[in-house]
Design an enzyme around this catalytic site. Structure first.
Site, PDB file in Angstrom:
ATOM      1  N   THR A  18       1.996  49.498 -31.968  1.00  0.00           N
ATOM      2  CA  THR A  18       3.038  50.176 -31.173  1.00  0.00           C
ATOM      3  C   THR A  18       3.632  51.367 -31.933  1.00  0.00           C
ATOM      4  OG1 THR A  18       3.576  48.011 -30.279  1.00  0.00           O
ATOM      5  CG2 THR A  18       5.195  49.739 -29.900  1.00  0.00           C
ATOM      6  N   VAL A  19       4.008  51.131 -33.205  1.00  0.00           N
ATOM      7  CA  VAL A  19       4.669  52.206 -33.960  1.00  0.00           C
ATOM      8  C   VAL A  19       3.652  53.273 -34.377  1.00  0.00           C
ATOM      9  CG1 VAL A  19       6.099  52.759 -35.963  1.00  0.00           C
ATOM     10  CG2 VAL A  19       6.478  50.609 -34.732  1.00  0.00           C
ATOM     11  N   ILE A  34      17.897  54.621 -35.995  1.00  0.00           N
ATOM     12  CA  ILE A  34      19.191  55.098 -36.526  1.00  0.00           C
ATOM     13  C   ILE A  34      18.987  55.547 -37.979  1.00  0.00           C
ATOM     14  CG2 ILE A  34      21.596  54.506 -36.996  1.00  0.00           C
ATOM     15  CD1 ILE A  34      21.307  52.143 -35.072  1.00  0.00           C
ATOM     16  N   LYS A  92      16.748  43.434 -43.618  1.00  0.00           N
ATOM     17  CA  LYS A  92      17.403  44.744 -43.453  1.00  0.00           C
ATOM     18  C   LYS A  92      18.725  44.785 -44.223  1.00  0.00           C
ATOM     19  CE  LYS A  92      15.244  45.331 -38.912  1.00  0.00           C
ATOM     20  NZ  LYS A  92      15.375  44.983 -37.487  1.00  0.00           N
TER      21      LYS A  92
HETATM   22  N1  HSE Z   1      11.874  42.981 -34.512  1.00  0.00           N
HETATM   23  C1  HSE Z   1      12.773  44.011 -34.908  1.00  0.00           C
HETATM   24  C2  HSE Z   1      13.999  43.952 -34.021  1.00  0.00           C
HETATM   25  C3  HSE Z   1      12.097  45.341 -34.786  1.00  0.00           C
HETATM   26  O1  HSE Z   1      13.953  43.290 -32.977  1.00  0.00           O
HETATM   27  O2  HSE Z   1      15.012  44.539 -34.356  1.00  0.00           O
HETATM   28  C4  HSE Z   1      12.800  46.457 -35.470  1.00  0.00           C
HETATM   29  O3  HSE Z   1      12.926  46.254 -36.844  1.00  0.00           O
END
Ligand code: HSE
Length: 434
Positions: A17-18, A138, A206
């Site tokens: 996808t990316v 972002i 993250k």
């Molecule tokens: N699986 C991640 C989400 C994708 O739903 O935020 C983006 O990092």
């Protein structure tokens, strides 16, 4: 395009996808990118394990052995979009060893094994950037690395998993968890292993990166306290709403005199707070800096094109800085060095709590519970009692407490759960206080 536009050849591994969106953005926005940067970014080689006939037709070299891209002398910048940690790590190591700058969207890899890769990149003298790893489109890492670099960061808090936020948003309108998860997977938001989204692991990856960049500490994924959203019941979302709150999956890192706390869990947020109104797949990150105060960054946290926006911005940064000594570029984790700091255990963290007790409907149960809370110094702010549930024969009592430490609330919950009137484990959710 003018004569002075420099050409930079881009190699990419991972055509999902990316990856497809990165190729689209680079082609569609080639002119505007060249006007902004003076650089023409040209995709020359794509590693796609299942092949990519559409690219081969456009004259782009395609290799099913993805490592050929990392070694290709005709590639100037490498992009890793395969995900996972094993092959991706080997691939990045090979690309760096071949002297190539690397851009990746791989949060698990950076959070869990980023330090040696960053060290290798520095040693080789090339950048390793990962804007797309946190909050999709972002540019929050850019904000922490550059826009907020004058500040001492006090805390960073956000909704940084789009899939979990999408599920909670839909559950608040009465839909079931599993139904909504399937939809998020079909839309390409969820991780290959969706337990990463719903168990809080993706958000913890993250947060690890955000905390390191905010406070100048080493990447320390194992120190994040993690709870996902799988234990949440729709009725808790409903009771929270009646009390004036929404339930969101929040990631928070805060620095205090005691050290740094890092936690990811479902959280009650007052309905009128900005973070409470971040819905669907959208993400938002709030940062509190000593000079700027609080600032909010909002946007699409997942999805091919949004993520590609961040990937391509990193490639432009790399291309702009080519020729500079690595010491002259902005460090990938925002600080020149990473200094370890004491981590605060979740037991020492202070919060107000939402507690739901399922009790047998006998006289004085509520009085008994509040008395036990009072014995441990826990004050009550609000209460709701619901009629007997037809199937379970139990009554739900919901209490909002004032702030106490996690150790205190856990101790009193254990004592209350031992009462004969309590018919099920107590549901405990934290209330956000920034
Ligand atoms: N699986 C991640 C989400 C994708 O739903 O935020 C983006 O990092």
């Amino acid at each position: 395009m003018g004569d002075n536009v420099k050409e930079v050849r881009v190699g990419l591994a991972g055509y999902g996808t990316v990856g497809k969106s990165v190729v689209t953005v680079l082609a569609r926005n080639a002119d505007v990118i060249a006007r902004r940067s003076g650089i023409h970014l040209l995709v020359t080689h794509v590693g796609a394990r299942r092949g990519a006939p559409d690219l081969a037709e456009q004259g782009i070299k395609v290799s099913q052995d993805v490592f050929e891209v990392a070694r290709d002398p005709e590639v100037d910048v490498c992009i890793e979009l395969m995900g996972g940690v094993t092959t991706a790590r080997d691939w990045i190591e090979i690309a760096l060893a071949n002297g190539k700058p690397v851009v990746t969207a791989n949060k698990a890899l950076i959070a869990e094994a980023g330090s040696p890769l960053i060290a290798q990149a520095r040693q080789v003298g090339v950048p390793l950037l990962f804007e797309a790893a946190v909050a999709g489109g972002i540019p929050i890492l850019k904000a922490l690395r550059e826009g907020l670099s004058a500040n001492q960061i006090e805390w960073v808090a956000g909704i940084i998993n789009g899939t979990a936020n999408y599920i909670l948003t839909e559950m608040a309108s009465g839909r079931t968890f599993s139904d909504v998860l399937l939809e998020a997977q079909a839309a390409g938001y969820a991780e290959a292993d969706p337990t990463f989204d719903i168990e809080g692991i993706d958000a913890a990856h993250k947060l690890t990166i955000l905390a390191s960049m905010s406070f100048g500490v080493p990447l320390s994924y194992r120190d994040v306290y993690v709870e996902g959203i799988t234990a949440l019941q729709s009725e808790d979302l409903e009771y929270a709403h009646r009390l004036g709150y929404r339930v969101k999956h929040v990631a928070l890192a805060r620095q205090s005199e005691a050290g740094i706390e890092m936690r990811v869990h479902p959280t009650l947020i007052p309905c009128d707070a900005l973070l409470a109104n971040v819905n669907g797949v959208m993400n938002a990150v709030m940062v509190q800096g000593d000079a700027v105060g609080s600032s909010l960054y909002y946007g699409a946290g997942a999805g091919g094109m949004a993520t590609a926006s961040s990937v391509v911005a990193d490639v432009i940064e790399v291309a702009r800085h080519s020729g500079l000594a690595i010491e002259q570029t902005v460090p990938p984790l925002a600080f020149q060095d990473a200094k370890p700091i004491q981590m605060v255990s979740i037991d020492a963290v202070c919060s107000a709590f939402y507690l739901r007790f399922q009790v047998r409907d006998k006289p004085a149960v509520l009085a008994h519970i509040t008395e036990m809370l009072g014995e441990d110094g826990v004050s009550i702010d609000a209460a709701i009692q619901k009629p007997v549930h037809e199937q379970t024969d139990l009554v739900s009592i919901v209490l909002l407490t004032q702030a106490v430490t996690e150790a205190v609330i856990n101790r009193v919950i254990a004592r209350i759960e031992a009462l004969p009137e309590i018919g099920a484990p107590v549901t405990k959710l934290r209330v956000l206080s920034l």
